[in-house]
Design an enzyme around this catalytic site. Structure first.
Site, PDB file in Angstrom:
ATOM      1  N   GLU A 134       0.798  -1.242   0.000  1.00 13.03           N
ATOM      2  CA  GLU A 134       0.000   0.000   0.000  1.00 13.03           C
ATOM      3  C   GLU A 134       0.826   1.285   0.000  1.00 13.03           C
ATOM      4  O   GLU A 134       0.607   2.170   0.825  1.00 13.03           O
ATOM      5  CB  GLU A 134      -0.973  -0.007   1.189  1.00 13.03           C
ATOM      6  CG  GLU A 134      -1.889  -1.220   1.193  1.00 13.03           C
ATOM      7  CD  GLU A 134      -2.877  -1.232   2.370  1.00 13.03           C
ATOM      8  OE1 GLU A 134      -2.788  -0.354   3.241  1.00 13.03           O
ATOM      9  OE2 GLU A 134      -3.736  -2.126   2.401  1.00 13.03           O
ATOM     10  N   ASN A 176       2.124  -5.193  -3.145  1.00 11.13           N
ATOM     11  CA  ASN A 176       0.744  -5.563  -2.822  1.00 11.13           C
ATOM     12  C   ASN A 176      -0.094  -4.316  -2.538  1.00 11.13           C
ATOM     13  O   ASN A 176       0.364  -3.412  -1.837  1.00 11.13           O
ATOM     14  CB  ASN A 176       0.784  -6.453  -1.556  1.00 11.13           C
ATOM     15  CG  ASN A 176      -0.509  -7.170  -1.254  1.00 11.13           C
ATOM     16  OD1 ASN A 176      -1.081  -7.813  -2.139  1.00 11.13           O
ATOM     17  ND2 ASN A 176      -0.978  -7.084  -0.011  1.00 11.13           N
ATOM     18  N   HIS A 212     -10.297  -6.964  -1.485  1.00 12.12           N
ATOM     19  CA  HIS A 212     -11.347  -6.761  -0.468  1.00 12.12           C
ATOM     20  C   HIS A 212     -12.476  -5.982  -1.129  1.00 12.12           C
ATOM     21  O   HIS A 212     -12.462  -4.761  -1.191  1.00 12.12           O
ATOM     22  CB  HIS A 212     -10.815  -5.915   0.702  1.00 12.12           C
ATOM     23  CG  HIS A 212      -9.702  -6.546   1.460  1.00 12.12           C
ATOM     24  ND1 HIS A 212      -9.878  -7.627   2.285  1.00 12.12           N
ATOM     25  CD2 HIS A 212      -8.388  -6.242   1.538  1.00 12.12           C
ATOM     26  CE1 HIS A 212      -8.727  -7.960   2.839  1.00 12.12           C
ATOM     27  NE2 HIS A 212      -7.795  -7.137   2.405  1.00 12.12           N
ATOM     28  N   GLU A 241      -5.782 -11.195  -0.765  1.00  9.35           N
ATOM     29  CA  GLU A 241      -6.579 -11.013   0.462  1.00  9.35           C
ATOM     30  C   GLU A 241      -8.069 -10.983   0.148  1.00  9.35           C
ATOM     31  O   GLU A 241      -8.824 -10.158   0.667  1.00  9.35           O
ATOM     32  CB  GLU A 241      -6.185  -9.697   1.169  1.00  9.35           C
ATOM     33  CG  GLU A 241      -4.702  -9.549   1.403  1.00  9.35           C
ATOM     34  CD  GLU A 241      -4.311  -8.243   2.094  1.00  9.35           C
ATOM     35  OE1 GLU A 241      -5.181  -7.570   2.682  1.00  9.35           O
ATOM     36  OE2 GLU A 241      -3.111  -7.904   2.045  1.00  9.35           O
ATOM     37  N   ASP A 243     -11.883 -11.193  -0.001  1.00  8.20           N
ATOM     38  CA  ASP A 243     -13.095 -11.470   0.777  1.00  8.20           C
ATOM     39  C   ASP A 243     -14.236 -10.693   0.145  1.00  8.20           C
ATOM     40  O   ASP A 243     -14.027  -9.892  -0.768  1.00  8.20           O
ATOM     41  CB  ASP A 243     -12.922 -11.215   2.287  1.00  8.20           C
ATOM     42  CG  ASP A 243     -12.417  -9.835   2.624  1.00  8.20           C
ATOM     43  OD1 ASP A 243     -12.541  -8.919   1.786  1.00  8.20           O
ATOM     44  OD2 ASP A 243     -11.910  -9.666   3.748  1.00  8.20           O
TER      45      ASP A 243
HETATM   46  C1  XIL Z   1      -5.783  -6.559   8.733  1.00  2.19           C
HETATM   47  C2  XIL Z   1      -6.051  -7.728   9.667  1.00  2.19           C
HETATM   48  O1  XIL Z   1      -7.012  -8.564   9.056  1.00  2.19           O
HETATM   49  C3  XIL Z   1      -6.575  -7.225  10.984  1.00  2.19           C
HETATM   50  O2  XIL Z   1      -6.678  -8.293  11.923  1.00  2.19           O
HETATM   51  C4  XIL Z   1      -5.664  -6.133  11.541  1.00  2.19           C
HETATM   52  O3  XIL Z   1      -6.235  -5.576  12.698  1.00  2.19           O
HETATM   53  C5  XIL Z   1      -5.414  -5.049  10.523  1.00  2.19           C
HETATM   54  O4  XIL Z   1      -4.921  -5.620   9.339  1.00  2.19           O
HETATM   55  N1  XIL Z   1      -4.766  -4.961   3.978  1.00  2.19           N
HETATM   56  C6  XIL Z   1      -3.706  -5.722   4.410  1.00  2.19           C
HETATM   57  C7  XIL Z   1      -3.846  -6.595   5.604  1.00  2.19           C
HETATM   58  O5  XIL Z   1      -2.671  -5.763   3.725  1.00  2.19           O
HETATM   59  O6  XIL Z   1      -2.649  -6.749   6.300  1.00  2.19           O
HETATM   60  C8  XIL Z   1      -4.935  -6.095   6.528  1.00  2.19           C
HETATM   61  O7  XIL Z   1      -5.124  -7.047   7.573  1.00  2.19           O
HETATM   62  C9  XIL Z   1      -6.206  -5.845   5.761  1.00  2.19           C
HETATM   63  C10 XIL Z   1      -5.996  -4.804   4.692  1.00  2.19           C
END
Ligand code: XIL
Length: 328
Positions: A134, A176, A212, A241, A243
């Site tokens: 990020e 990422n 996400h 990641e 979801d």
């Molecule tokens: C999130 C975790 O799921 C949480 O448990 C934590 O509190 C914060 O981070 N992008 C990412 C991940 O790259 O590392 C993040 O994970 C979600 C967003």
């Protein structure tokens, strides 16, 4: 002839796909059902939190690999690949680093030390690293509020790749980010940055699309085209990641839409040559979605709170099996 695959893992292995999940150590530790389903359904894991800098280097110069080691032991026993996440991020930095206000030179020394110690420690056991997470804003500019940017401008990004590669030449190194699934300024900026890295020999091997995205974001060919653009640079492309939150209160209709949309996203990703798809967890019992969305979304994953497969699990399994049948 195909034997009947009854798990995501078996179906994915037949098409050479890594299918993964985030691994939550607290969940693993408190609930024996967790490890059983994770190992049965997936062949890849990412530490949800345990390999982030605030956990690995809680005080300057003091590294603590103990919790991450538990994850690696589990992955090793279950023959699962590990995606390392993440070496450099503006969130979940240890306090001493976030508040340090270090000069450019000291910040780069700290960065080198962290990246090299961590990569060397896990060398040979981590398949890929999300080296930088990020670094871009949604408008395609640099994330100037990141402490890393404030200390080093953009220098931290490529230095992190160079040092990671020195410490673990075999690991695949990824950039990422989120919000690049569709065409737009952020994806374009990422593309330019990575093309420039490749042109100049900065060791980057892949790009991770976090994924996400709530169910209302119906993805189409524009998603596959975006992924392909990065494949065409010669990079590996992973969904890192994934979801898919459902708006609350959740309806059966939404669960059905989720099943369709999960299958669609998998289909588009496979068509574009994605080699790993990692979900941000697998059971709705442990998902960051409800808290992150402040209760607006829930039920984002493939298994319900009691570890029962949801319609989305079935549709992803069917999709993977169809892909397997086609490839025979
Ligand atoms: C999130 C975790 O799921 C949480 O448990 C934590 O509190 C914060 O981070 N992008 C990412 C991940 O790259 O590392 C993040 O994970 C979600 C967003």
């Amino acid at each position: 002839m195909t034997a009947v695959a009854t798990t995501l893992r078996a179906a994915a292995e037949r098409i050479g796909l890594r299918i993964g999940s985030a691994f939550s150590f607290p969940a693993y530790n408190e609930d024996s059902r967790y490890a059983a389903v994770l190992a049965r359904e997936f062949n890849c894991v990412t530490a949800e939190n345990e390999m982030k800098p605030m956990f690995l280097q809680p005080e300057r110069g003091r590294f603590d690999f103990s919790t991450a080691e538990r994850l690696l032991d589990f992955a090793g026993e279950q023959d699962m690949a590990v995606r390392g996440h993440t070496l450099v991020w503006h969130n979940q930095m240890p306090l001493w680093l976030r508040q340090g206000g270090f000069s450019r030179l000291v910040a780069l020394e700290i960065l080198r030390d962290h990246v090299q110690q961590v990569c060397a420690h896990f060398r040979g056991r981590v398949w890929c690293w999300d080296v930088v997470n990020e670094a871009l804003n949604d408008d395609g500019g640099w994330r100037e509020k990141s402490p890393w940017f404030q200390m080093t401008q953009t220098e931290y990004i490529e230095r992190a790749f160079v040092w990671a590669h020195e410490a673990d030449p075999e690991a695949l190194l990824f950039y990422n980010d989120y919000g690049m699934e569709l065409a737009g300024a952020k994806g374009d900026a990422c593309y330019r940055m990575l093309r420039d890295f490749l042109d100049r020999g900065v060791p980057v091997h892949g790009v991770g699309f976090q994924g996400h995205l709530g169910v209302e974001n119906r993805l189409d060919d524009a998603f596959a085209n975006q992924l392909r653009r990065f494949r065409d640079l010669g990079l590996a492309v992973h969904i890192t990641e994934m979801d898919m939150g459902l708006p609350c209160p959740v309806t059966d209709e939404a669960r059905q839409q989720q099943a369709e949309e999960y299958a669609r996203r998998f289909r588009l990703a496979l068509a574009a040559g994605v080699s790993a798809i990692v979900l941000w967890g697998f059971t709705d019992r442990y998902s960051w979605v409800p808290s992150f969305s402040k209760g607006a979304y829930d039920e984002a994953l493939l298994f319900d709170r009691e570890y029962q497969p949801k319609p989305a699990w079935q549709s992803v399994l069917n999709l993977l099996k169809e892909a397997g049948a086609r490839s025979e």
